[in-house]
Design a protein around this motif. Structure first.
Motif, PDB file in Angstrom:
ATOM      1  N   GLU A  12       0.815  -1.211   0.000  1.00 12.48           N
ATOM      2  CA  GLU A  12       0.000   0.000   0.000  1.00 12.48           C
ATOM      3  C   GLU A  12       0.852   1.266   0.000  1.00 12.48           C
ATOM      4  O   GLU A  12       0.328   2.369   0.199  1.00 12.48           O
ATOM      5  CB  GLU A  12      -0.944   0.011   1.207  1.00 12.48           C
ATOM      6  CG  GLU A  12      -2.155  -0.899   1.081  1.00 12.48           C
ATOM      7  CD  GLU A  12      -3.199  -0.385   0.099  1.00 12.48           C
ATOM      8  OE1 GLU A  12      -2.895   0.551  -0.677  1.00 12.48           O
ATOM      9  OE2 GLU A  12      -4.322  -0.917   0.097  1.00 12.48           O
ATOM     10  N   ASN A  13       2.161   1.115  -0.189  1.00  9.11           N
ATOM     11  CA  ASN A  13       3.068   2.268  -0.201  1.00  9.11           C
ATOM     12  C   ASN A  13       2.964   3.072   1.092  1.00  9.11           C
ATOM     13  O   ASN A  13       2.968   4.306   1.086  1.00  9.11           O
ATOM     14  CB  ASN A  13       2.789   3.166  -1.413  1.00  9.11           C
ATOM     15  CG  ASN A  13       2.981   2.429  -2.725  1.00  9.11           C
ATOM     16  OD1 ASN A  13       3.832   1.561  -2.845  1.00  9.11           O
ATOM     17  ND2 ASN A  13       2.162   2.764  -3.715  1.00  9.11           N
ATOM     18  N   ASN A  41      -4.339   2.326  -4.583  1.00  9.63           N
ATOM     19  CA  ASN A  41      -3.550   2.673  -3.400  1.00  9.63           C
ATOM     20  C   ASN A  41      -4.024   4.001  -2.832  1.00  9.63           C
ATOM     21  O   ASN A  41      -3.543   5.062  -3.214  1.00  9.63           O
ATOM     22  CB  ASN A  41      -2.063   2.744  -3.738  1.00  9.63           C
ATOM     23  CG  ASN A  41      -1.504   1.413  -4.198  1.00  9.63           C
ATOM     24  OD1 ASN A  41      -1.010   1.291  -5.310  1.00  9.63           O
ATOM     25  ND2 ASN A  41      -1.574   0.401  -3.349  1.00  9.63           N
ATOM     26  N   ASP A  74      -1.666   6.943  -1.699  1.00 11.64           N
ATOM     27  CA  ASP A  74      -1.083   7.745  -2.777  1.00 11.64           C
ATOM     28  C   ASP A  74      -2.038   8.830  -3.256  1.00 11.64           C
ATOM     29  O   ASP A  74      -1.614   9.813  -3.869  1.00 11.64           O
ATOM     30  CB  ASP A  74      -0.708   6.857  -3.958  1.00 11.64           C
ATOM     31  CG  ASP A  74       0.428   5.892  -3.634  1.00 11.64           C
ATOM     32  OD1 ASP A  74       1.086   6.078  -2.590  1.00 11.64           O
ATOM     33  OD2 ASP A  74       0.647   4.947  -4.428  1.00 11.64           O
ATOM     34  N   ASN A  86       0.735   5.983   7.191  1.00 17.93           N
ATOM     35  CA  ASN A  86       2.052   6.614   7.206  1.00 17.93           C
ATOM     36  C   ASN A  86       2.359   7.353   8.503  1.00 17.93           C
ATOM     37  O   ASN A  86       3.514   7.457   8.906  1.00 17.93           O
ATOM     38  CB  ASN A  86       2.181   7.595   6.032  1.00 17.93           C
ATOM     39  CG  ASN A  86       2.441   6.889   4.705  1.00 17.93           C
ATOM     40  OD1 ASN A  86       3.238   5.969   4.633  1.00 17.93           O
ATOM     41  ND2 ASN A  86       1.740   7.318   3.667  1.00 17.93           N
ATOM     42  N   GLN A 120      -8.487   6.379 -11.015  1.00 21.96           N
ATOM     43  CA  GLN A 120      -7.907   6.075  -9.703  1.00 21.96           C
ATOM     44  C   GLN A 120      -7.666   4.582  -9.461  1.00 21.96           C
ATOM     45  O   GLN A 120      -7.069   4.208  -8.454  1.00 21.96           O
ATOM     46  CB  GLN A 120      -8.762   6.666  -8.577  1.00 21.96           C
ATOM     47  CG  GLN A 120     -10.056   5.954  -8.270  1.00 21.96           C
ATOM     48  CD  GLN A 120     -10.812   6.626  -7.118  1.00 21.96           C
ATOM     49  OE1 GLN A 120     -10.548   7.777  -6.740  1.00 21.96           O
ATOM     50  NE2 GLN A 120     -11.751   5.912  -6.535  1.00 21.96           N
TER      51      GLN A 120
END
Length: 379
Positions: free
Chosen positions: A63-64, A180, A183, A211, A289
């Protein structure tokens, strides 16, 4: 690394003791310490487990995000997120959503003073009027369950960021392979890892990726303090499932498109809800998206006969009539009596969820067999 490589390698290292390429199942409840407080990073298995650690690192990479946190179920993950808020806090929620999410919000956390406002967030303009000074979080699904509506994540995030409101996105239907949310501006991503991440209908688990370090610490505290953690066997199964996520999702998308196109031209089918169809209201947004249209779709027969819809679901042979989704096998679900039965009928009707709606989780079998099964079931 690109996605396919991350799915197989991110967060995973050979076992340092034996060199085993697959992450071992550390089936232990506790860990020996050399001296009080001196250990190798693990004390007690509710707090940490090496198999779970590998899975959490892998999910964060997909998922970064920086932090992955796993729970015993998707609803346990939802429960942990809602525990971040206090009585009087308002949460705006997309009105078309999973019945279990609606239930935990209205019948559990509403009893403890949280305020929930259900809004059609497929129309982003409605969000502005729904927000109040007490709004602390916006919760969205996209695509939504079960009507496959699309919500503009970046558009919603632009509004929430400007007002200092957290944005949570349930990414279960899309999976990290197709979308994601971090992002696109979301603060927290939640998954029922039971579904596409595990992919084989053999485990139950939830996951959160984010994050922000402070929020991650709070969620990790809740994970440990409240104890809704997955066992190492389940973590191993989801890790194994993720290694084929990219190839499975490609086939899910291909098969779902073939099934949607077949249903679209069937004379006994009135509506097909699938973002891959050009006439779907969210088709262009899905193209922007998402990296594909997913394996989920819903449809309604002509007329409005629950008996006719029931007959179709009783006749299916390759599809299985069962709750859940995202496995390699195709499933058929009746949301009104199964996954969304906890939502009152009047609320379902207000959101456009008819009792005749049939939801399909299109698996990775041969698409011709799936279409033939629907053909004989619908007649």
């Amino acid at each position: 690394m690109n996605f396919a490589t991350k799915a197989i390698h991110a967060g995973v290292e050979p076992d340092p003791t034996t060199g085993a390429i697959m992450t071992p199942i550390y089936q232990t409840s506790t860990f020996v310490q050399a001296s009080p407080g001196q250990h190798k990073g693990y004390e007690y298995a509710r707090t940490h487990n090496p198999t779970r650690t590998a899975l959490q690192q892998n999910l964060a990479a997909l998922e970064n995000g920086r932090h992955g946190i796993c729970f015993a179920s998707g609803l346990a993950a939802t429960d942990a997120i809602l525990k971040l808020y206090r009585p009087g806090d308002e949460i705006v929620v997309s009105s078309d959503l999973y019945g279990g999410t609606y239930r935990i919000m209205t019948r559990v956390f509403q009893e403890f003073g949280l305020v929930f406002r259900f809004v059609n967030l497929a129309d982003t303009a409605q969000l502005e009027t729904a927000l109040t000074p007490a709004t602390k979080m916006v919760w969205i699904e996209t695509p939504t369950n079960p009507l496959m509506r699309l919500v503009d994540i970046a558009g919603v995030a632009a509004i929430t960021r400007a007002k200092g409101i957290q944005l949570v996105v349930d990414n279960t239907f899309a999976s990290p392979y197709l979308q994601n949310p971090l992002d696109l501006g979301a603060d927290i991503v939640v998954h029922s890892a039971t579904k596409y991440l595990g992919g084989h209908s053999d485990t139950v688990m939830g996951a959160i990726v984010l994050n922000d370090d402070d929020t991650a610490q709070r969620l990790a505290f809740i994970q440990n303090a409240c104890g809704a953690v997955p066992g190492p066997q389940d973590c191993f199964l989801v890790l194994r499932g993720i290694k084929t996520l990219h190839v499975r999702m490609q086939r899910h998308c291909e098969n779902a498109m073939a099934v949607a196109q077949y249903l679209k031209q069937h004379p006994k089918v009135a509506h097909v809800y699938y973002p891959g169809l050009p006439d779907h209201p969210g088709h262009e947004l899905a193209q922007r998206q998402m990296r594909g249209f997913g394996g989920m779709l819903s449809f309604e027969l002509t007329g409005d006969s629950l008996a006719d819809a029931t007959q179709v679901m009783e006749r299916i042979q390759v599809f299985s009539l069962a709750e859940s989704l995202g496995g390699v096998e195709s499933l058929c679900t009746h949301p009104a009596s199964m996954t969304h039965a906890s939502i009152p009928k009047e609320e379902r009707a207000k959101n456009g969820l008819r009792d005749t709606l049939i939801r399909l989780s299109v698996g990775i079998e041969d698409s011709q067999d799936l279409i033939a099964d629907l053909a004989q079931a619908i007649g």
